[in-house]
Design a protein around this motif. Sequence first.
Motif, PDB file in Angstrom:
ATOM      1  N   GLN A 116       7.689  36.003  28.217  1.00  0.00           N
ATOM      2  CA  GLN A 116       7.150  36.569  29.644  1.00  0.00           C
ATOM      3  C   GLN A 116       8.424  37.128  29.660  1.00  0.00           C
ATOM      4  N   SER A 117       9.289  36.922  29.844  1.00  0.00           N
ATOM      5  CA  SER A 117      10.267  36.922  30.589  1.00  0.00           C
ATOM      6  C   SER A 117      11.909  36.336  30.123  1.00  0.00           C
ATOM      7  N   ALA A 118      12.783  37.590  30.387  1.00  0.00           N
ATOM      8  CA  ALA A 118      14.086  37.587  29.472  1.00  0.00           C
ATOM      9  C   ALA A 118      15.514  37.231  30.042  1.00  0.00           C
ATOM     10  N   GLN A 119      16.315  36.813  30.197  1.00  0.00           N
ATOM     11  CA  GLN A 119      17.433  37.370  31.581  1.00  0.00           C
ATOM     12  C   GLN A 119      18.711  36.886  29.944  1.00  0.00           C
ATOM     13  N   VAL A 120      19.672  37.736  29.840  1.00  0.00           N
ATOM     14  CA  VAL A 120      20.904  37.612  28.840  1.00  0.00           C
ATOM     15  C   VAL A 120      21.824  37.457  29.763  1.00  0.00           C
ATOM     16  N   ARG A 121      22.757  37.101  29.704  1.00  0.00           N
ATOM     17  CA  ARG A 121      24.469  37.375  30.277  1.00  0.00           C
ATOM     18  C   ARG A 121      26.025  36.693  29.337  1.00  0.00           C
ATOM     19  N   LYS A 122      27.166  37.962  29.759  1.00  0.00           N
ATOM     20  CA  LYS A 122      27.777  37.028  28.769  1.00  0.00           C
ATOM     21  C   LYS A 122      29.392  36.290  29.763  1.00  0.00           C
ATOM     22  N   LEU A 123      29.336  35.361  28.716  1.00  0.00           N
ATOM     23  CA  LEU A 123      30.528  34.310  29.129  1.00  0.00           C
ATOM     24  C   LEU A 123      31.686  34.458  28.527  1.00  0.00           C
ATOM     25  N   PHE A 124      32.906  35.168  28.606  1.00  0.00           N
ATOM     26  CA  PHE A 124      33.612  35.643  28.807  1.00  0.00           C
ATOM     27  C   PHE A 124      34.593  34.548  27.711  1.00  0.00           C
ATOM     28  N   PRO A 125      35.026  34.467  26.692  1.00  0.00           N
ATOM     29  CA  PRO A 125      34.784  35.357  26.007  1.00  0.00           C
ATOM     30  C   PRO A 125      34.809  35.280  24.757  1.00  0.00           C
TER      31      PRO A 125
END
Length: 297
Positions: free
Chosen positions: A131-140
């Motif tokens: 239904q919905s999505a969130q994508v985040r980049k957590l370096f490294p």
Amino acid sequence: MLRLFNLPDLRQAGFTTRTWVDLRSTRLQRFASNPPRGLGLTLALAFLASTIVYGAETGPVWPQLQGQYGTPLDMAANAFGFRVETVAVTGQRELTDQQIFAAAGVTNTSSLLFLDAEAARQGLEKLALVQSAQVRKLFPSTLSVTIEERKPYALWQRDGSVMVIAEDGTVIDNAVDQRFADLPLVVGEGADKRAHEIIAALADTPEFNGRVKGVTLVSQRRWNLTLDNSVVVKLPEENPRQALKNLAALERNAKVLEKDILAVDMRMPDRATFRLSEQAAAARGDAIAKKKKGDKV
């Protein structure tokens, strides 16, 4: 300090346009006659490198290299420690890991540095189950994925095929297994988009809990219920919720659904009409005939 002159400034300083052009030509001639040391070797190496890269990209080996090691940008980023090592997923219930990775475009060669988080989100939301999505980049090296899955709401049967649908009618699975055995079944064209209407109405009449085996949308206008004893309940197009409450009251007071009947017609707001089975109809006919005979005697 670098100063920039325009043409009037140069003329005031005693330079003509011809003199300025001659000065630039002289500098170019000096550069050509006295190039920096090592320039030839640098140009030769650059030409050789570009030739190798071009040949690799246009040759048959390049797809194999890219499949094994990723794009040149990913290769470079991974070499500096930006490879996607961990994918942290929240909200996953029915989706498999492989479905999530494929939709987000994550492979074993993906680098976090050059991964497009927005494209990954859009890819996930194209899945019917999401239904919905969130994508985040957590370096490294960590990719965080939060998804909200559509909940299985009902089974929808059309043209002999049964599918799992969400409350809004979206088909979320074409394969029905034991996990969905307790979901209500709605049948017919358009029943997927209107399933929430009849399911909510049935929820208000606990007398039918566990008794309704299927609900059929007739001509995309009104519903028929099929009960566990094969009795068919015909509901009106307008206000089926009230008709169900009326039938529930009859069942509480007279156990009408336990009688030898085939169908109950609740389409008239002020009455219920029962269709007897053949045996019950024959028995009722005999009883009426005997009563008439006794009256004559």
